[in-house]
Design an enzyme around this catalytic site. Structure first.
Site: not given
Length: 401
Positions: A166-167
């Site tokens: 996600l990052d």
């Protein structure tokens, strides 16, 4: 010349998403000035293992930049950032919700200084809605959005995906948004405010799961390496290890049956089509597994590759880093670091016109370029010394490196 040469980026980011975005902007030629808190800088500097005072995560996400350690809580510190913003094309910011506005470096403040600036704000949940003021970190977002609920073996607890997808994907969305905004500015002359968030990134990554849920009303389940809609499409145990086999079409299925001497399955109504095989998943996998276990991974890799069946041994990271394909593609770059000496980095995964990729700048030490950039802005020696004495800035000499 690199595609973004001549552009300046004001980088007010930390951790992973924002720094990855700005690292790639730098890899494409932009000048990136990273603004850090003099008291420790980017939080990933403190995440082991270390080279000097800098952690591996920081080193992996911060090539191609110069570091300025500036206290944005001071009026003089903000003034320096305003001077940089006045000549910048892009701002990327990933501070805590509301922090940029409180510090005076939010969109409205910087757009008044430079009406052509592109401002990209990165956050956990987005800057609006009932959770807009809440912080967001990778593991909590994987849990909150349901990503962990579909990760793991069928009978296991939910698992965190181990590489912060996600990052990193949020950083890529930030990058594509910035590039699109540059295109808009080039054609219309107008600026833009861009928002990306880990929450919306997770929702997008789960898009096909969501579509399946809307169609049949069934929540997706954890299924290990298998695919809910394709069969066979997963890891199998060979006699000496694991191999992934990905049969994604009926044409591949017929070739797979020939390669594995399972032609009796090819026209069996239970296994003829992918829909049949998914419907008879357990029986399909049991039959295939009984065949794969009889030979080694090397045997199946060679045999399946000869029949052009997608397959891969389940390697370690070390195996990938040392593989001839990695070397042939120039994926591992070398650079010289002032503390670590000769080091390595993974290349920006885009090749322009066959050009060899390189680390344009090593990950900077905290405040390494503060004096250099202030001098470029016209600050004299006395002014810089006063800023240091007032703890507005930190330089390489005033800290312990």
């Amino acid at each position: 010349m690199l595609p973004l040469s001549g552009l300046r980026v004001l980088d007010i980011t930390k951790f992973i998403a924002g720094p990855l975005c700005t690292q790639y902007l730098g890899a494409m030629g932009a000048e990136v000035l990273k603004i850090e808190d003099p008291d420790g800088g980017d939080g990933t500097r403190g995440m082991p293992p270390f080279i000097g005072n800098d952690g591996a995560t920081y080193l992996a996400m911060n090539c191609n930049k110069r570091s300025l350690a500036i206290d944005l809580k001071t009026e003089q510190g903000r003034q320096i950032v305003y001077e940089i913003a006045a000549t910048s094309d892009i701002v990327v910011e990933s501070l805590a919700p509301g922090a940029a506005d409180k510090l005076g470096v939010g969109w409205e403040a910087l757009a008044k200084i430079n009406p052509r600036i592109i401002y990209c704000a990165i956050s956990g949940f987005g800057r609006s809605g009932p959770l807009g003021s809440q912080p967001g970190y990778e593991v909590m977002m994987q849990a909150f959005t349901g990503l962990m609920s579909v990760t793991g073996e069928p009978n296991s607890d939910p698992l965190r995906v181990g590489f912060s997808p996600l990052d990193q994907t949020t950083g890529l969305h930030a990058l594509t948004g910035v590039l699109a905004a540059l295109r808009i500015r080039d054609t219309t002359g107008t600026s833009n405010y861009i928002e990306v968030s880990l929450y919306e990134t997770a929702a997008a990554l789960l898009g096909w799961h969501a579509q399946s849920y809307w169609i049949d009303g069934k929540l997706p389940e954890r299924c290990g390496s298998r695919h809910a809609s394709l069969c066979p499409y997963q890891a199998f145990a060979a006699s000496d290890g694991l191999i992934v086999i990905a049969v994604g079409s009926e044409h591949l299925w017929r070739r797979f049956c020939a390669a594995t001497d399972l032609m009796d399955m090819c026209d069996d109504p239970r296994f003829r089509t992918n829909v049949d095989r998914v419907s008879h998943y357990e029986e399909t996998i049991d039959r295939i597994q009984a065949r794969i276990i009889t030979q080694t991974v090397a045997h199946w890799t060679a045999t399946l590759s000869e029949y052009r069946i997608p397959n891969a041994p389940v390697n370690t990271l070390e195996t990938m880093l040392q593989h001839p394909q990695t070397e042939a593609r120039g994926i591992i770059l070398n650079f010289d670091h002032p503390v670590g000496g000769r080091m390595h980095a993974v290349a920006h995964p885009v090749v322009f016109g066959g050009r060899s990729r390189e680390v344009l700048r090593p990950p900077p030490l905290l405040g390494e370029h503060t004096v250099e950039v202030l001098a470029e802005l016209g600050y004299g020696t006395d002014s810089i010394s006063q800023l240091k004495n007032n703890n507005v800035i930190r330089t390489q000499e005033t800290g312990s490196f």
